[in-house]
Design a protein around this motif. Structure first.
Motif, short mmCIF file in Angstrom:
data_model
loop_
_atom_site.label_atom_id
_atom_site.label_comp_id
_atom_site.label_asym_id
_atom_site.label_seq_id
_atom_site.Cartn_x
_atom_site.Cartn_y
_atom_site.Cartn_z
N THR A 2 0.86 -1.18 0.00
CA THR A 2 0.00 0.00 0.00
C THR A 2 0.90 1.23 0.00
N ASP A 68 -2.58 7.38 -7.88
CA ASP A 68 -2.14 6.02 -7.54
C ASP A 68 -2.06 5.75 -6.04
N CYS A 69 -1.84 6.78 -5.24
CA CYS A 69 -1.60 6.56 -3.81
C CYS A 69 -2.85 6.08 -3.10
N LYS A 70 -2.63 5.42 -1.96
CA LYS A 70 -3.75 4.99 -1.10
C LYS A 70 -3.94 5.92 0.09
N GLY A 71 -3.06 6.91 0.21
CA GLY A 71 -3.14 7.89 1.28
C GLY A 71 -2.15 9.00 0.99
N LYS A 106 -9.84 8.55 0.35
CA LYS A 106 -8.47 8.25 0.74
C LYS A 106 -8.12 9.04 2.00
N ALA A 192 -4.80 3.67 5.94
CA ALA A 192 -4.85 3.34 4.52
C ALA A 192 -4.96 1.83 4.30
N SER A 196 -8.13 0.01 2.48
CA SER A 196 -7.94 -0.67 1.20
C SER A 196 -8.10 -2.18 1.30
#
Length: 197
Positions: A2, A68-71, A106, A192, A196
């Motif tokens: 992640t 693209d990031c999850k946080g 997010k 995160a 996810s």
């Protein structure tokens, strides 16, 4: 893994040091990885003034990094109680992500450094939160269960990590400030991962 984006602008180096501590907090969580990025300086005309690729340090952020990031951990020095112009300039360019809803849901956290104890740290953190709220992100702060939040004699707020660098921004991060950066990174990564899953 992640991936959490640690995005910052730093002029004197303190916010960069905070970003690195937050990244260490993120990477201390199994399954989480930090991606460190920065933004270029801007001129008085609010145009990027640095080369397309930085000569040293973190690469410049691209919109794809945000998508693209999850946080996200977002950091800027304090400028009269507000984020610095280069960070605002970048955030103003994220309308295409807002139109797609790319950041909705997010988690995000914010961090800052100022020259004095009452130099606008908390209002700067809040100004960085506002565009993230418009993007639909979920904001995380630092709970008072963090011992360093009650012990600090310099930076540290429930709104996010902060640092008091002195008039010349030459004071290193205090132990409490480092601990709060690590804690913020850890909390962001854990959140995160949960979201996810």
């Amino acid at each position: 893994m992640t991936e959490i984006l640690v995005l910052y602008y730093s002029q004197g180096g303190a916010v960069r040091d905070m970003a690195q501590s937050i990244a260490r907090g993120i990477e201390g969580v199994d399954g989480a990885k930090a991606r460190i990025r920065t933004v270029p300086k801007v001129s008085a005309n609010f145009e990027a003034t640095e080369p397309d690729v930085p000569t040293s340090g973190a690469p410049y952020v691209e919109l794809q990094d945000l998508e693209d990031c999850k946080g996200l951990a977002l950091g800027s020095p304090t400028r009269f109680g507000n984020m610095a112009a280069p960070m605002k300039y970048f955030l103003d360019s994220t309308t295409s992500l807002w139109l797609k809803g790319a950041l909705i849901g997010k988690p995000a956290a914010v961090f800052t450094s100022s020259g004095s104890m009452h130099g606008g740290n908390e209002t700067t953190l809040i100004t960085m939160m506002l565009p993230l709220m418009h993007h639909g992100m979920m904001l995380l702060g630092l709970p008072y269960s963090e011992p360093s939040l009650g012990n600090t004699t310099s930076g540290g707020t429930p709104y996010g990590a902060s640092h008091v660098g002195g008039a010349m921004d030459d004071q290193p991060l205090s132990d409490d400030e480092k601990k709060l950066c690590l804690a913020l990174g850890k909390r962001l990564a854990e959140t995160a991962l949960k979201l996810s899953a």
